[in-house]
Design a protein around this motif. Sequence first.
Motif, mmCIF file in Angstrom:
data_model
loop_
_atom_site.group_PDB
_atom_site.id
_atom_site.type_symbol
_atom_site.label_atom_id
_atom_site.label_comp_id
_atom_site.label_asym_id
_atom_site.label_seq_id
_atom_site.Cartn_x
_atom_site.Cartn_y
_atom_site.Cartn_z
ATOM 1 N N GLY A 1 -68.083 106.744 30.450
ATOM 2 C CA GLY A 1 -67.756 105.323 30.512
ATOM 3 C C GLY A 1 -68.975 104.453 30.311
ATOM 4 N N PHE A 2 -70.121 104.864 30.848
ATOM 5 C CA PHE A 2 -71.361 104.108 30.627
ATOM 6 C C PHE A 2 -71.804 104.193 29.168
ATOM 7 C CE2 PHE A 2 -71.923 104.808 35.270
ATOM 8 C CZ PHE A 2 -72.094 103.491 35.649
ATOM 9 N N ALA A 3 -71.575 105.338 28.542
ATOM 10 C CA ALA A 3 -72.041 105.529 27.163
ATOM 11 C C ALA A 3 -71.189 104.802 26.147
ATOM 12 C CB ALA A 3 -72.070 107.025 26.842
ATOM 13 N N GLY A 4 -69.897 104.629 26.434
ATOM 14 C CA GLY A 4 -69.017 103.982 25.463
ATOM 15 C C GLY A 4 -68.935 104.768 24.166
ATOM 16 N N ARG A 5 -69.075 104.076 23.053
ATOM 17 C CA ARG A 5 -68.970 104.709 21.743
ATOM 18 C C ARG A 5 -70.296 105.279 21.258
ATOM 19 N NH1 ARG A 5 -64.217 103.851 19.560
ATOM 20 N NH2 ARG A 5 -64.944 104.426 17.484
#
Length: 746
Positions: free
Chosen positions: A325-329
Motif C-alpha cells: 500500500g505504501f509502494a502503490g504502483r
Amino acid sequence: MATLLYRLGRGALRRRRLVVALWLVVLVAAGLAAATLRGPTASNFTMPGTESQRALDLLADQFPAASGATGTITVKAPADGQLATPQGQAVVQELVQEASTLPGVVGAVNPLQVGAVSPNGRYALVQVQFATGGDDVTDEQRTAYEEVGATARAQGWQVAPGGEVLGGEPEIGSTEALGVLVAAIVLIITFGSLVAAGMTMLNALIGVGAGMAGLFALSGAVQLTSTAPILALMLGLAVGIDYSLFITSRHRQNLLDGLSPEEAVGRAVGTAGSAVVFAGATVVIALAGLAVVDIPFLTVMGLAAAGTVTVAVLVAITLQPALLGFAGRRVLPRRLRSVPTDGTAADGTATDEDDSDVTDRPAATPTRTDERNRFGFRWARLITRFRVPVILVGLLGLGLLALPTPDMRLALPGAATAAVGSPARVANDLTVEGFGPGFTGRLAVVVAGDSPQATSAAVPQVTALLQRTENVLAVAPPQLSPDGRTALLGVVPKTGPTDEATETLVHDIRGAASGIPDADVLLTGVTAIGIDVSEKLSDALPIYLLLVVGLSVLLLMLVFRSLLVPIKAALGFLLTVAATFGITVAVFQQGHLADLVGLDTPGPLISFLPILLIGILFGLAMDYEVFLVSRMREDFVHGETARQATISGMGHGARVVTAAALIMISVFGGFVFLEDPVIKSMGFALAIGVAIDAFVVRMTIVPAVMSLLGDRAWWLPRWLNRALPNVDIEGEGLRTHLEDRTPTHV
C-alpha cells in the motif's frame, strides 16, 4: 478461505500504518525478550530410553564425579622416547598440574602413571574430568581449557586439547549473506523494480527477525540444540522471501490488469495468499510431525523451524499488503506504470475501491506483451509434445542420481570430520597419529550392583568378557564410586567411532554383557550414544516417510479434488527425496566432488539429516505443486482442455516458481560455505532438493504426466467429492463473492 484473506489483504492496506507499527512493536518486543531471556544451546544429542542414556543417568545419580564432561589433551614430544626422560616427565607433570587447576575441572590424570603413553614414547593422553556436562561448561572454562599448555608449547611440544567438552554453537558469519544477496538479485531481475524487490526482501527480513528473536527468547525455558536456530534461520529466510514473492507477483499482475492498488492487494492475498497459507501449513505440519518419532532434540528442532515458518506466513498475508500500500504502483517497472489508475480495468469495467461494485478479474491489458510467447508457455508446449520421452528421461536420470542412497550411513558429528585446523580436529588427528583411531571413540561400561559385593564380583567377569571380545584394543582399570556400588570401565576399540566395526562391537558387548548375573551392565560414551541415536532415527525414518506421503495425498486431494494428481505428486516427492539422498551421499559420504563444497573429510551423514530433509522438502514440494497445478485446475474448470490447462498453468507459474526456487537455492546454498560440516550438509541437501523438485519434478515431469493423463487427472469419485471439505485454494469462492457484488451494467 480465499474470501477471508481477500478482506484481510484489503484491510491491511487500508490500515497500513497501524499494521506496520504493530509488527515493529512485535519485532522490538521479541528482540528485547531475546536479549534478556536467551539461554544456552545444547551441543549434545540425548536420547531418553536408550541404553547409553540410561547409563549416563545412572552415573549422574550414583557416581556424579564421573558423569561430567571429559576432555583429552593429546601431547606430542619433539622426539621419540622423550617422555621417558626426566625433562619430558617434568613437562607432562606441569601440564597435568595446570589442567587440574583449570576452572570447572575436577581433576586430571597423569598419563605416565596410568600408561597412556604411545609405544614410541612420544605421545601421551591426559584425561581431564569436568564437574558438569558439556552443555554446562561455560565459554570462559572452555577457552581456558583450549589455551592450556602454553609453557610446553614454548619448549617445542604439541599440546592439543580435545574431547566432548569442545562442543559449541556453530558460528554464523558473512558467507551465508551471499545467499541473501543472490536472492535479492533474483528478485530485482524477476520484478524489474528495486521497490518491489526491496519491499519483498524487507518483509522477509522482518519476519525472520521476529521469528528468530522469539525463538531465542524461548531458549531460556526450552533447551535448543545448537543446530536448531540455524535450521530455523534457513527456513525462515527461504520461505519468507518466497511467500512474499508469490503475493507481490500476483499483486503486480492485478495492477497490470487495471485494478486499483487496494483491489489488487485484496485479490493477491485472496488467491496467492491462499496458496501461501496452505504451503506454510504443510511445512509446519511436516516439521511439527517430527514429534511423532519421539526424539526430544528432533522435536525441538522441528517446532523451532515450524515457528519461524508460521511467522513468515503471518508476515506475508498482513505486513506485505501494508507495505504494498505504501509502494502503490512503484512496484511495477517504470515502463508499465502507465496502466490506468482510475479504478478502471483494462476492459473499461468499474473497479471501485470501496466494498461495493467490485468486478471479477478483467481481461489482460491489450498493450502488454503477448504472454503466450513467454518461456514458460514455450517450455510447457515442448514438454507436452514430447511427454513420454520426457517422463522416461526424467525417471532414468533421477534413478541414476539415487543409486548411492542404499549405501547411506548415519552418525552423530565427530571430531574426525570437523573442519581442518579446528581445535577438535587437531586433537583428533594427533591422537590418531600417536595411538590409532580407536582412542578417539572410547566406550564406557557402567557396572552397577545392588551392593558393593555384587559389583566387585561382576567387575572381573565384565573385564574378562571385554578383553576377549573381538575388536577391543584395551580395557582400562575400573573406577569405583564412593559407595562401591558402581564401577566405570573404559574400553578402547581398534577402529574409529564411525566405523561399521565399532558399531558391531557395541552390539557384541551389549549382547554378551546381558548374561552377567546380579549386576546391570550398561554401555555408554559419545560413540555409543551416536550409534543409539542413529539407529533410532533410522528405525523412525520409514514411519515418518509413510506419514508424510499419506499426508501429502490427503492434503492435495482436498485442494485439487482429484485422486491421481495427489498420487502423482507423492511419487514425485519420493523421486526428489531419493535423488537428493543419493547426491548428498555421493558428495559428503563418498567424497565425490567434495572440494567443490569445501568439505575436508567425507564421512557418514549427520543422523537427523534424512528425516529432517523429508519434512522440509515435503512442505516445499507441496508449495510448488500447489502454485503450478492450482492454475491448471482453475483453467480446466473454466472450460479449457486438459492440455491447454497444463500449458496455461505452466506458462503463468513458471517464472514465479523459477524465481522462488532460485531464491531458496541461494539461501540454502549460502550455508554450504560455513565450516561446520553439519550445517554444510544441511544447506547442500536442501539446496539440491529444491533444485531437483522445482526444475526436474514440478516443472518437467509434472506437466508431462498431467498432459498424458488428460481429463483423467481430475477424476474423483462422487462420494469422495461430497465427503471432502472445500478449502478453496484457487479462490473459486472469492470469484463467486465478487460476481455477486458486481452491478449489472446496461
